[in-house]
Design a protein around this motif. Structure first.
Motif, PDB file in Angstrom:
ATOM      1  N   VAL A 127       0.826  -1.209   0.000  1.00  0.00           N
ATOM      2  CA  VAL A 127       0.000   0.000   0.000  1.00  0.00           C
ATOM      3  C   VAL A 127       0.860   1.259   0.000  1.00  0.00           C
ATOM      4  O   VAL A 127       0.556   2.242  -0.683  1.00  0.00           O
ATOM      5  CB  VAL A 127      -0.938   0.000   1.227  1.00  0.00           C
ATOM      6  N   PHE A 128       1.948   1.238   0.770  1.00  0.00           N
ATOM      7  CA  PHE A 128       2.769   2.445   0.874  1.00  0.00           C
ATOM      8  C   PHE A 128       3.388   2.805  -0.476  1.00  0.00           C
ATOM      9  O   PHE A 128       3.388   3.975  -0.867  1.00  0.00           O
ATOM     10  CB  PHE A 128       3.869   2.252   1.914  1.00  0.00           C
ATOM     11  N   LEU A 211      -2.625   4.903   5.253  1.00  0.00           N
ATOM     12  CA  LEU A 211      -3.309   4.286   6.384  1.00  0.00           C
ATOM     13  C   LEU A 211      -4.697   3.770   6.023  1.00  0.00           C
ATOM     14  O   LEU A 211      -5.321   3.065   6.809  1.00  0.00           O
ATOM     15  CB  LEU A 211      -3.431   5.302   7.542  1.00  0.00           C
ATOM     16  N   LEU A 212      -5.179   4.130   4.844  1.00  0.00           N
ATOM     17  CA  LEU A 212      -6.539   3.758   4.442  1.00  0.00           C
ATOM     18  C   LEU A 212      -6.622   2.351   3.859  1.00  0.00           C
ATOM     19  O   LEU A 212      -7.709   1.825   3.649  1.00  0.00           O
ATOM     20  CB  LEU A 212      -7.074   4.775   3.408  1.00  0.00           C
ATOM     21  N   GLY A 213      -5.464   1.764   3.581  1.00  0.00           N
ATOM     22  CA  GLY A 213      -5.448   0.400   3.063  1.00  0.00           C
ATOM     23  C   GLY A 213      -5.828   0.310   1.598  1.00  0.00           C
ATOM     24  O   GLY A 213      -5.967   1.312   0.902  1.00  0.00           O
ATOM     25  N   LEU A 225     -11.415  11.348  -0.383  1.00  0.00           N
ATOM     26  CA  LEU A 225     -12.245  12.546  -0.244  1.00  0.00           C
ATOM     27  C   LEU A 225     -12.626  12.767   1.221  1.00  0.00           C
ATOM     28  O   LEU A 225     -12.583  13.899   1.718  1.00  0.00           O
ATOM     29  CB  LEU A 225     -13.506  12.416  -1.103  1.00  0.00           C
ATOM     30  N   LEU A 226     -12.985  11.683   1.914  1.00  0.00           N
ATOM     31  CA  LEU A 226     -13.373  11.795   3.319  1.00  0.00           C
ATOM     32  C   LEU A 226     -12.175  12.148   4.204  1.00  0.00           C
ATOM     33  O   LEU A 226     -12.345  12.743   5.273  1.00  0.00           O
ATOM     34  CB  LEU A 226     -14.009  10.490   3.794  1.00  0.00           C
ATOM     35  N   ALA A 227     -10.973  11.785   3.754  1.00  0.00           N
ATOM     36  CA  ALA A 227      -9.774  12.064   4.539  1.00  0.00           C
ATOM     37  C   ALA A 227      -9.200  13.455   4.263  1.00  0.00           C
ATOM     38  O   ALA A 227      -8.266  13.886   4.961  1.00  0.00           O
ATOM     39  CB  ALA A 227      -8.708  11.007   4.256  1.00  0.00           C
TER      40      ALA A 227
END
Length: 304
Positions: A127-128, A211-213, A225-227
């Motif tokens: 993911v990173f 961190l959202l995976g 968008l939410l972050a």
């Protein structure tokens, strides 16, 4: 100068907008050489909503307010720069323009980078790494956007006024008397610039989005968008902190990329442009007057 007040502004059409604690002013150079100035009181959304000033929340609030205020001031400056006044945009029109700009920015800097990485994710392990690639694409798009608009003749002048805005605020923060001669010697770069803020947000987003995976394309887009409020909040606090301690070595290292980027969005202004920036800045400083006989009016004409 009151150290608790952080003055800021933006370049507008043939002029500069400056914002203080309780006032905003826009000064514009007309074709005949006169400077026209308009100022107004800033009204907080609600004195009771103190949580809007909390750290990591105030960043999103200030970003929204700045977008709406920016559209208003751009429209106002366009009317002020011509001899005949035109009807200003209504609140609904300003809201529509702001939302349209926001949607285009979301598509270019979120949906497009996310889409590209989503379809090549089988070749990117972890993911990173995916977020590093996504963030790199986002920054490349941003740099290309700035580079392309910088080639427009009208934007070149806007960037000169941007430099005049930075120089004027730097002179104020250094305790200088606000004259063209004193302002001229300062840099066109400033640690609290909005350009630096945008770059900071893009860098912070790499860490936060990691961190959202993983997930579907739909999840990737909506999770980002939410972050955004979290990312904007962290970025805003970083800019405030670096602006306060920019003279220290660790801060200089952290803000260096943002200052380098400002070399694309600022140009060295001429004395007439500095004069316009100073006119707007003096109008928002408590106790400072532009023309002693016209202090109480909302709009004044300053002869060159």
């Amino acid at each position: 100068m009151n150290k608790d007040i952080q003055y800021g502004g933006m370049a507008v059409i043939e002029g500069v907008m400056m914002k203080g604690k309780n006032k905003v002013a826009v000064a514009v150079r007309r074709p005949d050489g006169d400077i026209v100035l308009e100022k107004e009181e800033l009204k907080p959304l609600s004195p009771k909503l103190v949580w809007l000033k909390w750290p990591f929340i105030r960043g999103t609030y200030m970003l929204i307010i700045s977008m709406v205020l920016g559209v208003r001031m751009l429209n106002k400056s366009a009317n002020m720069s011509v001899e005949e006044e035109e009807e200003e945009l209504s609140f609904a029109e300003i809201l529509f323009t702001t939302l349209t700009a926001f949607i285009l920015a979301v598509f270019l800097f979120i949906i497009l980078p996310v889409g590209i990485v989503h379809f090549v994710s089988p070749f990117l392990r972890g993911v990173f790494l995916q977020n590093v690639v996504e963030g790199t694409i986002r920054i490349i798009f941003f740099l290309l956007y700035i580079y392309l608009i910088s080639k427009l003749e009208d934007i070149e002048r806007v960037f000169m006024y941007h430099g005049a805005e930075h120089k004027s605020i730097s002179a104020l923060e250094a305790g200088e008397e606000l004259t063209v001669e004193n302002v001229r010697k300062y840099s066109t770069l400033h640690p609290r610039c909005g350009t630096s803020f945008l770059l900071t947000v893009m860098i912070v987003s790499i860490l936060v989005f990691a961190l959202l995976g993983e997930g579907s394309l739909f999840y990737r887009i909506w999770s980002r968008l939410l972050a955004l409020p979290v990312v904007a909040g962290i970025g805003y606090e970083f800019i405030r902190l670096s602006g306060k301690y920019y003279h220290l070595r660790w801060a200089k290292i952290l803000i260096a990329p943002g200052l380098w980027l400002q070399k694309l969005t600022t140009r060295e202004p001429d004395d007439e442009q500095i004069e316009v920036a100073l006119t707007a800045l003096k109008a928002v400083i408590p106790g400072h007057t532009i023309l002693e006989e016209r202090v109480s009016v909302d709009a004044v004409l300053v002869k060159s």
